[in-house]
Design a protein around this motif. Structure first.
Motif, PDB file in Angstrom:
ATOM      1  N   LYS A   1       0.843  -1.213   0.000  1.00  0.00           N
ATOM      2  CA  LYS A   1       0.000   0.000   0.000  1.00  0.00           C
ATOM      3  C   LYS A   1       0.873   1.257   0.000  1.00  0.00           C
ATOM      4  CE  LYS A   1      -3.425   2.362   2.917  1.00  0.00           C
ATOM      5  NZ  LYS A   1      -2.677   3.589   3.163  1.00  0.00           N
ATOM      6  N   LEU A   2       1.841   1.320   0.917  1.00  0.00           N
ATOM      7  CA  LEU A   2       2.694   2.506   1.024  1.00  0.00           C
ATOM      8  C   LEU A   2       3.560   2.698  -0.223  1.00  0.00           C
ATOM      9  CD1 LEU A   2       3.737   2.262   4.776  1.00  0.00           C
ATOM     10  CD2 LEU A   2       2.167   3.925   3.752  1.00  0.00           C
TER      11      LEU A   2
ATOM     12  N   GLY B   1       3.783   5.752  -3.106  1.00  0.00           N
ATOM     13  CA  GLY B   1       5.050   6.482  -3.191  1.00  0.00           C
ATOM     14  C   GLY B   1       5.582   6.920  -1.837  1.00  0.00           C
ATOM     15  N   LYS B   2       5.117   6.308  -0.760  1.00  0.00           N
ATOM     16  CA  LYS B   2       5.520   6.680   0.597  1.00  0.00           C
ATOM     17  C   LYS B   2       6.630   5.742   1.093  1.00  0.00           C
ATOM     18  CE  LYS B   2       0.972   8.542   1.663  1.00  0.00           C
ATOM     19  NZ  LYS B   2      -0.241   8.402   2.482  1.00  0.00           N
ATOM     20  N   PHE B   3       7.760   5.784   0.402  1.00  0.00           N
ATOM     21  CA  PHE B   3       8.848   4.855   0.709  1.00  0.00           C
ATOM     22  C   PHE B   3       9.482   5.128   2.066  1.00  0.00           C
ATOM     23  CE2 PHE B   3       8.554   5.164  -3.950  1.00  0.00           C
ATOM     24  CZ  PHE B   3       8.201   3.853  -4.217  1.00  0.00           C
TER      25      PHE B   3
ATOM     26  N   HIS C   1       8.650   7.825 -14.175  1.00  0.00           N
ATOM     27  CA  HIS C   1       7.454   7.896 -15.012  1.00  0.00           C
ATOM     28  C   HIS C   1       6.289   7.092 -14.441  1.00  0.00           C
ATOM     29  CE1 HIS C   1       9.952   9.847 -17.990  1.00  0.00           C
ATOM     30  NE2 HIS C   1      10.812   8.839 -17.891  1.00  0.00           N
ATOM     31  N   SER C   2       6.541   5.834 -14.052  1.00  0.00           N
ATOM     32  CA  SER C   2       5.450   4.998 -13.566  1.00  0.00           C
ATOM     33  C   SER C   2       6.002   3.774 -12.845  1.00  0.00           C
ATOM     34  CB  SER C   2       4.562   4.541 -14.729  1.00  0.00           C
ATOM     35  OG  SER C   2       5.294   3.689 -15.597  1.00  0.00           O
ATOM     36  N   SER C   3       5.115   3.130 -12.097  1.00  0.00           N
ATOM     37  CA  SER C   3       5.488   1.864 -11.469  1.00  0.00           C
ATOM     38  C   SER C   3       4.251   0.994 -11.309  1.00  0.00           C
ATOM     39  CB  SER C   3       6.149   2.081 -10.108  1.00  0.00           C
ATOM     40  OG  SER C   3       5.207   2.529  -9.164  1.00  0.00           O
TER      41      SER C   3
END
Length: 126
Positions: free
Chosen positions: A12-13, A17-19, A66-68
């Protein structure tokens, strides 16, 4: 937290993008992070400080993200795995590249104690 709960929260994180939050809330202070041989950073680091340095090295190489795509976790006992696919442009490169890796995590006492990444490292400039 159970391994399944840790896995679900990590996915979820990461998808959000909440690495940094992921590391601070889910990782053991003694985390061991393992990369394949031939990459741009050390193959094995331990602890928050070393992990932060590795993250800084990654960010310093990155021109544009760009994306993941991050898969749902596959859990077995105190291990789980996910796949991460990213499309990024690295500094000094004109074209985006596709990155594809398998990530394996070990959980003890509700915290990630080991992360290991499996991918084919890109050739490094001399």
């Amino acid at each position: 937290m159970t391994t399944q709960e840790v896995a679900n929260q990590l996915v979820k994180l990461c998808r959000e993008g909440k690495f940094e939050e992921c590391i601070q809330s889910l990782y053991s202070p003694d985390i061991v992070s393992i990369e394949p041989e031939g990459g741009p950073w050390e193959t094995r680091v331990q602890g928050y400080e070393a992990l932060a340095q590795k993250g800084k090295q990654w960010n310093d190489m990155l021109a544009e993200f760009h994306s993941s795509d991050i898969s749902d976790p596959l859990v077995a006992e105190n291990f789980f795995s996910i796949t991460m696919k990213s499309n990024v442009t690295l500094k000094g490169m004109n074209e985006p590249i596709a990155m594809d890796e398998v990530c394996v995590y070990q959980v003890e006492n509700g915290k990630v104690v080991t992360e290991q990444f499996f991918y084919t490292p890109m050739p490094q400039p001399a």
